[in-house]
Each structure stands twice: as structure tokens, then as C-alpha cells.
Design a protein around this motif. Structure first.
Motif, PDB file in Angstrom:
ATOM      1  N   ARG A  48       0.838  -1.213   0.000  1.00 46.45           N
ATOM      2  CA  ARG A  48       0.000   0.000   0.000  1.00 46.45           C
ATOM      3  C   ARG A  48       0.869   1.259   0.000  1.00 46.45           C
ATOM      4  O   ARG A  48       0.596   2.207  -0.727  1.00 46.45           O
ATOM      5  N   GLU A  49       1.933   1.256   0.808  1.00 43.29           N
ATOM      6  CA  GLU A  49       2.803   2.435   0.856  1.00 43.29           C
ATOM      7  C   GLU A  49       3.515   2.631  -0.481  1.00 43.29           C
ATOM      8  O   GLU A  49       3.676   3.755  -0.946  1.00 43.29           O
ATOM      9  N   PHE A  50       3.920   1.526  -1.114  1.00 44.82           N
ATOM     10  CA  PHE A  50       4.568   1.627  -2.421  1.00 44.82           C
ATOM     11  C   PHE A  50       3.594   2.220  -3.436  1.00 44.82           C
ATOM     12  O   PHE A  50       3.952   3.101  -4.212  1.00 44.82           O
ATOM     13  N   LEU A  51       2.359   1.759  -3.415  1.00 42.44           N
ATOM     14  CA  LEU A  51       1.337   2.265  -4.331  1.00 42.44           C
ATOM     15  C   LEU A  51       1.079   3.751  -4.098  1.00 42.44           C
ATOM     16  O   LEU A  51       1.000   4.538  -5.048  1.00 42.44           O
ATOM     17  N   LYS A  52       0.998   4.160  -2.836  1.00 39.99           N
ATOM     18  CA  LYS A  52       0.784   5.578  -2.522  1.00 39.99           C
ATOM     19  C   LYS A  52       1.965   6.429  -2.975  1.00 39.99           C
ATOM     20  O   LYS A  52       1.780   7.494  -3.570  1.00 39.99           O
ATOM     21  N   SER A  53       3.173   5.962  -2.693  1.00 34.85           N
ATOM     22  CA  SER A  53       4.369   6.713  -3.099  1.00 34.85           C
ATOM     23  C   SER A  53       4.445   6.838  -4.613  1.00 34.85           C
ATOM     24  O   SER A  53       4.746   7.907  -5.140  1.00 34.85           O
ATOM     25  N   ALA A  54       4.189   5.743  -5.312  1.00 38.22           N
ATOM     26  CA  ALA A  54       4.233   5.760  -6.775  1.00 38.22           C
ATOM     27  C   ALA A  54       3.184   6.722  -7.331  1.00 38.22           C
ATOM     28  O   ALA A  54       3.448   7.451  -8.294  1.00 38.22           O
ATOM     29  N   SER A  55       2.015   6.770  -6.703  1.00 42.42           N
ATOM     30  CA  SER A  55       0.965   7.681  -7.149  1.00 42.42           C
ATOM     31  C   SER A  55       1.383   9.140  -6.923  1.00 42.42           C
ATOM     32  O   SER A  55       1.209   9.978  -7.812  1.00 42.42           O
ATOM     33  N   ARG A  56       1.935   9.439  -5.737  1.00 43.26           N
ATOM     34  CA  ARG A  56       2.394  10.806  -5.449  1.00 43.26           C
ATOM     35  C   ARG A  56       3.504  11.233  -6.405  1.00 43.26           C
ATOM     36  O   ARG A  56       3.600  12.396  -6.786  1.00 43.26           O
ATOM     37  N   LEU A  57       4.357  10.278  -6.788  1.00 42.89           N
ATOM     38  CA  LEU A  57       5.486  10.572  -7.670  1.00 42.89           C
ATOM     39  C   LEU A  57       5.098  10.526  -9.153  1.00 42.89           C
ATOM     40  O   LEU A  57       5.927  10.728 -10.023  1.00 42.89           O
ATOM     41  N   ARG A  58       3.837  10.215  -9.411  1.00 46.39           N
ATOM     42  CA  ARG A  58       3.295  10.128 -10.777  1.00 46.39           C
ATOM     43  C   ARG A  58       4.015   9.078 -11.616  1.00 46.39           C
ATOM     44  O   ARG A  58       4.428   9.337 -12.750  1.00 46.39           O
ATOM     45  N   VAL A  59       4.147   7.900 -11.043  1.00 46.98           N
ATOM     46  CA  VAL A  59       4.725   6.766 -11.766  1.00 46.98           C
ATOM     47  C   VAL A  59       3.606   6.153 -12.593  1.00 46.98           C
ATOM     48  O   VAL A  59       2.582   5.733 -12.056  1.00 46.98           O
ATOM     49  N   TRP A  60       3.819   6.079 -13.897  1.00 46.70           N
ATOM     50  CA  TRP A  60       2.779   5.600 -14.801  1.00 46.70           C
ATOM     51  C   TRP A  60       3.114   4.253 -15.414  1.00 46.70           C
ATOM     52  O   TRP A  60       2.690   3.938 -16.512  1.00 46.70           O
ATOM     53  N   ARG A  61       3.876   3.460 -14.755  1.00 45.61           N
ATOM     54  CA  ARG A  61       4.209   2.122 -15.262  1.00 45.61           C
ATOM     55  C   ARG A  61       3.263   1.100 -14.665  1.00 45.61           C
ATOM     56  O   ARG A  61       2.729   1.291 -13.573  1.00 45.61           O
ATOM     57  N   SER A  62       3.104  -0.019 -15.355  1.00 44.81           N
ATOM     58  CA  SER A  62       2.223  -1.062 -14.836  1.00 44.81           C
ATOM     59  C   SER A  62       2.935  -1.940 -13.807  1.00 44.81           C
ATOM     60  O   SER A  62       2.283  -2.554 -12.968  1.00 44.81           O
ATOM     61  N   GLU A  63       4.261  -1.997 -13.866  1.00 51.39           N
ATOM     62  CA  GLU A  63       5.004  -2.755 -12.866  1.00 51.39           C
ATOM     63  C   GLU A  63       6.425  -2.227 -12.732  1.00 51.39           C
ATOM     64  O   GLU A  63       6.919  -1.525 -13.615  1.00 51.39           O
ATOM     65  N   VAL A  64       7.037  -2.560 -11.612  1.00 53.27           N
ATOM     66  CA  VAL A  64       8.396  -2.138 -11.319  1.00 53.27           C
ATOM     67  C   VAL A  64       9.188  -3.372 -10.904  1.00 53.27           C
ATOM     68  O   VAL A  64       8.766  -4.114 -10.015  1.00 53.27           O
ATOM     69  N   GLU A  65      10.299  -3.593 -11.580  1.00 56.17           N
ATOM     70  CA  GLU A  65      11.207  -4.682 -11.224  1.00 56.17           C
ATOM     71  C   GLU A  65      12.405  -4.088 -10.504  1.00 56.17           C
ATOM     72  O   GLU A  65      12.850  -2.990 -10.839  1.00 56.17           O
ATOM     73  N   TYR A  66      12.929  -4.821  -9.532  1.00 54.97           N
ATOM     74  CA  TYR A  66      14.005  -4.289  -8.711  1.00 54.97           C
ATOM     75  C   TYR A  66      14.905  -5.409  -8.193  1.00 54.97           C
ATOM     76  O   TYR A  66      14.527  -6.579  -8.202  1.00 54.97           O
ATOM     77  N   THR A  67      16.090  -5.013  -7.749  1.00 58.62           N
ATOM     78  CA  THR A  67      17.034  -5.918  -7.096  1.00 58.62           C
ATOM     79  C   THR A  67      17.469  -5.274  -5.801  1.00 58.62           C
ATOM     80  O   THR A  67      17.857  -4.106  -5.785  1.00 58.62           O
ATOM     81  N   LEU A  68      17.388  -6.039  -4.724  1.00 66.03           N
ATOM     82  CA  LEU A  68      17.836  -5.574  -3.423  1.00 66.03           C
ATOM     83  C   LEU A  68      19.068  -6.368  -3.022  1.00 66.03           C
ATOM     84  O   LEU A  68      19.075  -7.597  -3.126  1.00 66.03           O
ATOM     85  N   GLU A  69      20.098  -5.671  -2.590  1.00 66.83           N
ATOM     86  CA  GLU A  69      21.278  -6.316  -2.024  1.00 66.83           C
ATOM     87  C   GLU A  69      20.993  -6.523  -0.539  1.00 66.83           C
ATOM     88  O   GLU A  69      20.486  -5.620   0.128  1.00 66.83           O
ATOM     89  N   VAL A  70      21.305  -7.716  -0.040  1.00 64.34           N
ATOM     90  CA  VAL A  70      20.980  -8.075   1.334  1.00 64.34           C
ATOM     91  C   VAL A  70      22.261  -8.469   2.051  1.00 64.34           C
ATOM     92  O   VAL A  70      23.030  -9.289   1.541  1.00 64.34           O
TER      93      VAL A  70
END
Length: 132
Positions: A48-70
Motif C-alpha cells: 500500500r505504501e509503495f502504491l501511494k508513493s508511486a501515485s504521489r510521484l506520478r509513476v505511470w508504469r504497470s510494474e516495477v522490477e528491482y534488485t535488493l542487495e541483502v
């Protein structure tokens, strides 16, 4: 005639060299980490927070792929979006949410000791919205 011969030679070399290079790279990747247990996702509670942030930032993509270093304690230390946005601020804010809301078990080497690793993920905005 010479031009046709040269083009034919280049095409033949390209057809032979590229698969060999790909095979060598695959062999090197497989040999690099035998017996390593990969990073395991325990939870992600930030949809939900990711969706809200993406909306505030006007991200218009259908999906986001990412890599996290752990790190070896299971804490995300770095984030990279597969397709970065033009504005670094957007990349940073989305990565901030991703790193804050993921929980992992660290990767393990052949002896079972925790080691650094990476996790690849994908968030689809339509799937997130359908969960509500």
C-alpha cells in the motif's frame, strides 16, 4: 564480390562467437556459487505504501522490477530498479519504500554461514490494487 565475402565472414563469426561467449558466461556463473542457499523473502508489507508513493510521484508504469542487495544479517543495503526513472528522486523514494518493508533470511554459504546476497522482485500495480 569482396564485400559479399566480408559480410558472409562477419556473419559466420558472429554466429559462432556469440553462443560460445554465452556458454562461457553461463558456466562461470554456475561455478561461482556452488552450495549457496539464496536470500529468502520472509515478508513484504509495503504494498500500500509503495502504491501511494508511486501515485504521489506520478509513476505511470504497470510494474516495477528491482534488485535488493541483502547483507549477512538479512537487512537490505542497496536497491536498484531494473528500469530507472529519469529523476533520481523518484528512484530513491521508491527504493526507500522497498528497503524499509522487506524482511529476509540471509543467503548461506555451503557451510551454512550467513553471507551477502541479492533478491530480485517485481511489483505489479494492478495486482496490488486487486488485493483491496
Amino acid at each position: 564480390m569482396k564485400r559479399a565475402f566480408i559480410l558472409s565472414l562477419v556473419a559466420t563469426l558472429g554466429a559462432v562467437c556469440v553462443p560460445v561467449q554465452a556458454q562461457e558466461e553461463a558456466a562461470n556463473e554456475g561455478a561461482a556459487q556452488p552450495g549457496v542457499k539464496p536470500v529468502r523473502l520472509v515478508s513484504f508489507d509495503g504494498e500500500r505504501e509503495f502504491l501511494k508513493s508511486a501515485s504521489r510521484l506520478r509513476v505511470w508504469r504497470s510494474e516495477v522490477e528491482y534488485t535488493l542487495e541483502v547483507d549477512s544479517s538479512g537487512t537490505p543495503t542497496d536497491c536498484q530498479l531494473a528500469e530507472e526513472f529519469r529523476m533520481n528522486y523518484v528512484n530513491d523514494k521508491l527504493c526507500e519504500v522497498l528497503m524499509k518493508h522487506h524482511t529476509f533470511e540471509p543467503a548461506q554459504d555451503a557451510s551454512g554461514a550467513p553471507v551477502e546476497g541479492s533478491y530480485e522482485g517485481r511489483l505489479n500495480f494492478l495486482e496490488i490494487r486487486q488485493k483491496d
